[in-house]
Structures are given as C-alpha cells and as structure tokens.
Design an enzyme around this catalytic site. Sequence first.
Site, mmCIF file in Angstrom:
data_model
loop_
_atom_site.group_PDB
_atom_site.id
_atom_site.type_symbol
_atom_site.label_atom_id
_atom_site.label_comp_id
_atom_site.label_asym_id
_atom_site.label_seq_id
_atom_site.Cartn_x
_atom_site.Cartn_y
_atom_site.Cartn_z
ATOM 1 N N HIS A 59 -4.083 5.883 6.214
ATOM 2 C CA HIS A 59 -3.160 6.606 5.223
ATOM 3 C C HIS A 59 -1.658 6.437 5.690
ATOM 4 O O HIS A 59 -0.967 7.069 5.274
ATOM 5 C CB HIS A 59 -3.351 8.085 4.977
ATOM 6 C CG HIS A 59 -4.869 8.071 4.478
ATOM 7 N ND1 HIS A 59 -5.336 7.627 3.134
ATOM 8 C CD2 HIS A 59 -5.974 8.603 4.738
ATOM 9 C CE1 HIS A 59 -6.449 7.766 3.098
ATOM 10 N NE2 HIS A 59 -7.224 8.339 3.963
ATOM 11 N N GLU A 73 2.188 5.205 -0.048
ATOM 12 C CA GLU A 73 1.943 6.614 -0.005
ATOM 13 C C GLU A 73 2.625 7.342 -1.019
ATOM 14 O O GLU A 73 3.677 7.211 -1.049
ATOM 15 C CB GLU A 73 1.841 6.953 1.289
ATOM 16 C CG GLU A 73 0.991 6.144 2.499
ATOM 17 C CD GLU A 73 -0.397 6.415 2.188
ATOM 18 O OE1 GLU A 73 -1.034 7.541 1.875
ATOM 19 O OE2 GLU A 73 -1.286 5.424 2.591
ATOM 20 N N ASP A 112 0.915 -1.243 -0.058
ATOM 21 C CA ASP A 112 0.014 -0.010 0.002
ATOM 22 C C ASP A 112 0.906 0.999 0.157
ATOM 23 O O ASP A 112 1.279 1.794 1.064
ATOM 24 C CB ASP A 112 -1.065 -0.077 1.195
ATOM 25 C CG ASP A 112 -2.017 0.943 1.246
ATOM 26 O OD1 ASP A 112 -1.737 2.362 1.002
ATOM 27 O OD2 ASP A 112 -3.270 0.570 0.929
ATOM 28 N N ASP A 149 -2.075 1.386 -6.870
ATOM 29 C CA ASP A 149 -0.706 0.901 -6.309
ATOM 30 C C ASP A 149 0.330 0.572 -7.443
ATOM 31 O O ASP A 149 1.329 1.155 -7.806
ATOM 32 C CB ASP A 149 -0.898 0.310 -5.183
ATOM 33 C CG ASP A 149 -1.283 0.871 -3.951
ATOM 34 O OD1 ASP A 149 -0.901 1.603 -3.233
ATOM 35 O OD2 ASP A 149 -2.584 0.388 -4.051
ATOM 36 N N ASP A 160 -2.011 0.689 6.645
ATOM 37 C CA ASP A 160 -3.185 0.205 5.369
ATOM 38 C C ASP A 160 -2.924 -1.176 4.921
ATOM 39 O O ASP A 160 -3.684 -2.044 4.721
ATOM 40 C CB ASP A 160 -3.023 1.389 4.329
ATOM 41 C CG ASP A 160 -3.566 2.643 4.871
ATOM 42 O OD1 ASP A 160 -4.306 2.834 5.856
ATOM 43 O OD2 ASP A 160 -3.348 3.661 3.926
#
Length: 238
Positions: free
Chosen positions: A206, A40, A38, A149, A211
């Site tokens: 987040h 960011e 995941d 992603d 996550d």
Amino acid sequence: MSTRLLAQQLNLIETIPVNKPLMEGHCVQTFDYLIFLDFEATCWDRYDRTKGSAEIIEFPAVFYDLRQHKILKEFQEYVMPTERPKLSEFCNKLTGITQKQVDKGVPLQTSLLLFTRWLQELTTKYNLTFDSTDMRKKRCALVTWSDWDLGTCLESECRRKQIRKSEIFNKWINLRALYEEYYNRRPLGLNGALLDVGLTFEGKQHCGLDDAKNTAFLARKMVSDGVLLRITKELTIN
C-alpha cells in the site's frame, strides 16, 4: 511410406527454427516498454460516517524495459486532497502516508502536469509511442493491477474536479485480468498473486511506489511464463 516422410524426401516440407526463449515459455511481446501505475487514495474504515469520495494522495509510476526486464526510471508525487483534506487514521495506517506529506503535496492537476512532463522526457529519450500504428517508434503502454486506478479513481476525480487529463490515461493493461485469464485463478490481491507464482513482495504494501514496482516484478514473471501482454481496457471518449 508415410505421406510426411515422402514429402520430406521431396523437400516439400519447410523446417522453421524456433527461438529458444519461445520454447522456454516466453512469447514475443508487442510492447518494448511499460509504465506501471498504482495510486494511493483517501480511504476510511467501513464504519466511518465521515467518508467521502476517494482522492489520489500518492501518484507513483515506474518505467520498465520489457526487453532488458528492469526498471529504468521512477516517478512519485504526493498529492494534496481538497475535498477531504484531513486523512483518516485508517488511511494513515494503511498507506503510511502522513498528513504532513499531503499538506506539502501538489494538487492533482499539478501532479498530472508533472507526470506528463516526465513522460515527455521519456518519450524523447526512448522514442516512445502509445499508438499501435506507428511502427517507427518503440511501443509503450500503461499497466495497472486492476481497472480501479485509471477506470474509477482518476476518472471520477477528474470529472468531479473538472480536470482535463491526457488521452494516454484512457487505455491500459489490467494485469490482474491477464493473470486470472492465464492462470485460471483469482488471486488475493497483488501480494497473493506474487505468492502464487513464487515471488515475495518487496517493500511496503500500500505504498504506491512499492506496489507499482512489485506489479512490474509480477509482470516479468508472467511474461517468462508465456503471458502475452495486451491492452485490456479502453475508455470511451465522449
């Protein structure tokens, strides 16, 4: 006398035992291990005129044992953005990632190399394969909450920066797609999906690592409900 009863008396019907887990909703999974990702990335307020293309700033992953239903290993690297080096205030508040963390981070190419080394260690230790045809090894797959992603973020950034990524990143399980297919509803994000099935988000939303962990917790619940995990997306290699 019914045909079925007569067949039973003549031993023409074979009774096949059903495993208890299957009766409880579990189904036989084709994977032994999963790696949840995941990312960011840099982001801006919708009205910010200085916004640019998304660059990964946190590269997290968790290695999950699908048979034991638990996380075995974690990976996390903060990544230095190069196109827009300064994080927006919106990005900092949303992700909790600071300017200092990304300034001390590694370039994307380095983070991919570090992840590959981490993955090689796991492959050796757990005898993993990402190839469905190799029956001698334990099957593993990448899992994300959506196609963003790997299908959008990583793919686009690698193309822009001319970074060669491993073929491992070209196919994955989109857990959201399987969620919508099985439960026949569209959740309001990962947190909404967790709430819908009776789970509570653990950690900070987040934060990429949190996550990824919560995506694993959701997958565990989905498997217990009878969802069969499968590859949902595969990029065409030009």
